[in-house]
Design a protein around this motif. Structure first.
Motif, short mmCIF file in Angstrom:
data_model
loop_
_atom_site.label_atom_id
_atom_site.label_comp_id
_atom_site.label_asym_id
_atom_site.label_seq_id
_atom_site.Cartn_x
_atom_site.Cartn_y
_atom_site.Cartn_z
N PRO A 1 19.61 53.05 10.79
CA PRO A 1 19.64 52.28 11.94
C PRO A 1 20.62 52.68 13.00
O PRO A 1 21.66 53.48 12.79
N LEU B 1 19.27 42.68 11.47
CA LEU B 1 20.42 43.21 10.79
C LEU B 1 20.17 44.84 10.76
O LEU B 1 21.22 45.53 11.21
N VAL C 1 24.65 40.45 15.14
CA VAL C 1 23.47 39.52 14.92
C VAL C 1 24.38 38.34 14.51
O VAL C 1 25.27 38.08 13.53
N ILE D 1 16.22 37.98 9.34
CA ILE D 1 17.73 38.60 9.04
C ILE D 1 17.63 40.00 8.71
O ILE D 1 18.26 41.05 9.49
N TYR E 1 15.38 45.27 4.65
CA TYR E 1 16.27 46.20 5.42
C TYR E 1 15.89 47.76 4.82
O TYR E 1 15.76 48.59 5.57
#
Lengths: 333, 471
Positions: A108, A194, A201, A190, A98
């Motif tokens: 994001p 995410l 999600v 993930i 991430y």
């Protein structure tokens, strides 16, 4: 300390059969038995009782190979219980992924700005399933192609008779590799989802299990490790691996070697050139080779021999590589 | 006959309710007996922490004043703020908390709790590395007070500061947390300091150790009967909610006493964090205080043995560790709020919109983040690399709209700004702050978690990956 260890161990053992997340969940086993009986009746006209007897025959379930399966299962549960806390966690790796995406792409998107909830759920469920299935195929292929890994994977292929519990006949080193594969696949899925979809999600589940995995398991996945050779319609066998195709993977016949690495999907094998369709009426013999070797089902042999064999494979590969490098250096001059 | 039965029933009922009350009161931080051997006075109990409660209301009043500037240098406001921070004069009014509707507060003057108290004298004496200028805790707070008095309602939009938040959150750390964990629960628990076989001071009804422990408890800032209350109730008391009066008013006089019926500072934040249901800091810390006080009381005015002190230090350790976690939970929370504010702001900017309230919220949340992060570092314990990382990630100021940030102050105390990172990069730093709180302090409540949902997804996909299933 010992008490909690014992109680954890027993809980985990029980969970293998009571949790729908596990391949050998009792519900899936019953479903496989019913599907097998239906198949035997339709294909060979066997009666219900004789079909059932054939599938549950002590010659299969109490063979020396099956007894080794049970011992391995019991010992591995204990070993994995001790090893798994030492492995890299999905959360740590997913967080790292991430953060890397954040650094590379920037901040994001706001949740809900790209896709509606239902399509994020569908995409996540499908993406995870495909990536997981591909990773299983890929690692499995490497286990066959790289001699130092094959040394460990041979333990699984040394089964002479197959029951659904043969799925757990695994060398612990292989168990660790499977766990790391799973961590990697979960972390990528993930971390990626995410980042792009945030709180949207989610996974589509049945009984708490990924709907696609549940479908695979409930439709007789356990027959892959059995003597019931259910083959699919040929075009379908290019998409999904049938139980008969996986049994071919376990066959001692040299023309069956290194075929059908896939778990659920056959497309990876099809693309990679290792697909082999099921053969009607070809009796199969399972194991590493046709000849039975003395002590091949002994625990000592199954747990320890792979280490020396793997070491030798690595050493000879190292020598080979050094020779090639030396030859290359001479040519350069 | 019938009458006899009724009387018996009533007697049994009242006895059992009395028993329940007695039971309940055992849990309160109150009514511990006088154990000083040669005590001559007429005090019935030995618990005393008025000075700490006076400092709590000095802090809440100071926070209120910090948001009262008009944007111009204001000597009068500054002097008033300094009176609450540094002064010890009699006659200071309690500006907050005050009565609201049915939530009636018993005291209106600081002196009703304790006289001649200030905050500056008890603030962290070491150098504060999380703020520019190489100042002590008291100097940083005085610097902020000066800036706040000249800011518009405590808000400096040019440099990105919300002084009410900065002053309040850092005071909680530099005074209350530091005094409790670095002083009272640390060196003052040693055998030769404030011993238990002597009065704290001649003529006082409490021993050295009793009072040391009481003072630490006071700084935590919770009602004496906290163990009978839920986190939600303690939270509501601090918020002054009208229906919280009945739970706050333990002695039933119809008013809330700011001495032993109110929640403040980190006690309030422990309750706010525990409301999530994932943690129990409030009760864990309060119980350790009550148990520790009972241990001292049980020594009955004799010097504590080494074994007793070791046990007492065990309670102190529980308090210090959980207190630190409460602060870390709030660093985590406000790093998350800051991240979410930045996410909104950058999206609005990309779309060519204007960021009014969102920018103000960002500065407010950043102030809380910074204040808690500064507080975390003044416990007397060297956080080492963690402290350095935390200060570098958060910086001396928030990243502003032109991608600049305060990087220091000049000799005259003016802020210096420079280009450092973009808002996008700063968001990633906020995420890393959250990660640092998880890794180093094991925070559990994780409010405003940027990665919320990650653990839920891991659980759904199968938390235990190590199943050793073959293919």
């Amino acid at each position: 300390m010992i008490e909690t260890l014992v109680s954890d161990y027993l809980t985990e053992l029980a969970e293998m059969f009571t949790s729908p997340r596990k391949r050998v969940f009792v519900g899936y086993l019953v479903a496989a038995l019913l599907i097998g009986m239906l198949w035997l009746r339709w294909r060979f006209g066997s009666g219900w009782l004789s079909g059932c007897r054939q599938m549950l025959s002590p010659a299969i379930w109490w063979s020396s190979s099956a007894r080794a399966d049970y011992q391995i299962l019991l010992l591995n549960r204990l070993l994995m219980m001790l090893i798994s806390p030492l492995l890299l966690s999905q959360v740590v790796l997913a967080t790292l992924i991430y953060q890397q995406l954040h650094g590379l792409i920037g901040n994001p998107p706001l949740p809900g700005s790209l896709l509606p909830d239902w399509s994020v759920m569908t995409a996540f469920t499908l993406f995870f399933f495909l990536l997981d299935d591909f990773a299983r195929y890929f690692l499995h292929m490497l286990m066959h192609r790289w001699p130092w890994l094959w040394a460990f994977h041979k333990v699984h292929h040394s089964a002479r008779t197959m029951t659904p519990l043969t799925v757990l006949r695994t060398h612990p080193v292989e168990g660790v590799l499977f766990a790391l594969r799973s961590v990697l696949v979960q972390a990528i899925s993930i971390g990626l989802f995410l980042f792009f979809f945030g709180s949207q999600v989610d996974l589509i589940t049945v009984l708490g299990v990924n709907v696609l995995v549940f479908t695979f398991n409930v439709t007789g996945a356990n027959l892959r490790h059995s003597h019931v050779a259910i083959g699919y319609w040929k075009p379908l066998e290019r998409i999904l691996i049938s139980p008969a195709q996986h049994q071919i993977h376990h066959s001692v016949e040299p023309r069956h070697y290194d075929k059908n690495f896939g778990a659920v999907l056959a497309v990876w094998d099809w693309l990679g050139g290792s697909l082999h369709l099921s053969e009607r009426d070809t009796p199969l013999c399972f194991g590493l080779a046709a000849n039975v070797v003395e002590g091949e089902q002994s625990l000592k042999q199954l747990y320890l021999a792979p280490f020396t064999e793997s070491y030798q494979a690595l050493r000879s590969a190292g020598r080979h590589w050094l020779r090639r490098a030396a030859r290359g250096a001479v040519r350069m001059r | 006959m019938k009458l006899k039965k009724i009387v018996t029933a009533l007697a049994v009922a009242s006895l059992s309710s009395f028993g329940a009350m007695a039971q309940a009161d055992q849990n309160a931080y109150a009514d511990f007996p006088v154990t000083v051997k040669d005590y001559q006075g007429d005090a019935k109990h030995s618990v005393s922490y008025g000075g700490q409660m006076a400092r709590h209301v000095l802090h809440t009043s100071l926070k209120k004043l910090a948001a009262q500037g008009n944007g111009q240098p204001n000597a009068e406001l500054k002097a008033k703020m300094m009176a609450y921070f540094e002064g010890t004069d009699a006659g200071r009014e309690i500006l907050s908390p005050t009565s609201k509707g049915g939530f009636v507060i018993a005291q209106s003057q600081v002196d009703e709790l304790s006289g001649k108290k200030n905050l500056a004298g008890k603030a962290y004496k070491g150098a504060v590395t999380s703020w520019p200028g190489n100042m002590t805790g008291a100097e940083v707070l005085a610097f902020m007070i000066d800036k706040a008095s000249a800011a518009d309602k405590g808000y400096d939009s040019v440099n990105g500061y919300d002084y009410a938040q900065l002053i309040s959150k850092f005071t909680m750390g530099a005074v209350f947390y530091n005094q409790a964990v670095d002083n009272y629960l640390d060196e003052k628990l040693e055998a030769d300091t404030k011993p238990n076989n002597k009065a704290y001071k001649d003529g006082k009804p409490y021993t050295g150790k009793e009072h040391v422990w009481d003072e630490a408890f006071g700084y935590f800032g919770v009602p004496a009967h906290t163990l009978e209350l839920t986190a939600e109730q303690v939270y509501n008391i601090a918020k002054g909610k009208e229906d919280a009066l009945s739970v706050a008013d333990h002695n039933g006089d119809g008013k809330v006493s700011l001495y032993d019926e109110m929640a403040y500072a980190h006690g309030y934040y422990a309750a706010a964090t525990d409301k999530s249901g994932k943690t129990d800091y409030l009760h864990t810390i309060t119980k350790a205080f009550v148990d520790g006080r009972q241990l001292i009381s049980d020594a009955n005015g004799e010097a504590l043995t080494d074994a007793q002190r070791a046990e007492l230090k065990g309670h102190a350790k529980v308090i210090a560790e959980n207190w630190e976690k409460v602060i870390a939970e709030n660093v985590f929370k406000y790093a998350g709020s800051t991240y979410k504010d930045l996410q909104k702001i950058t999206s609005i900017l990309e779309a060519g919109g204007s960021v009014g309230d969102d920018y103000r919220n960002y500065i407010k949340h950043w102030g809380e983040l910074k204040g808690f992060a500064m507080a975390l570092q003044v416990s007397g314990k060297d956080l080492g690399e963690t402290g350095v990382q935390l200060n570098r990630l958060i910086g001396f100021g928030p990243v502003l709209l032109g991608n600049t940030q305060v990087t220091g102050i000049d000799a005259k105390g003016n802020y210096l700004q420079d280009s450092t990172v973009t808002m996008d990069e700063y968001m990633l730093q906020m995420l890393k702050v959250q990660q640092l709180m998880v890794d180093e302090f094991g925070v559990k409540a994780r409010s405003k978690d940027v990665l919320a949902g990650m653990e839920k997804l891991v659980e759904k996909l199968g938390a235990k990956a190590a199943s050793a299933e073959n293919d």
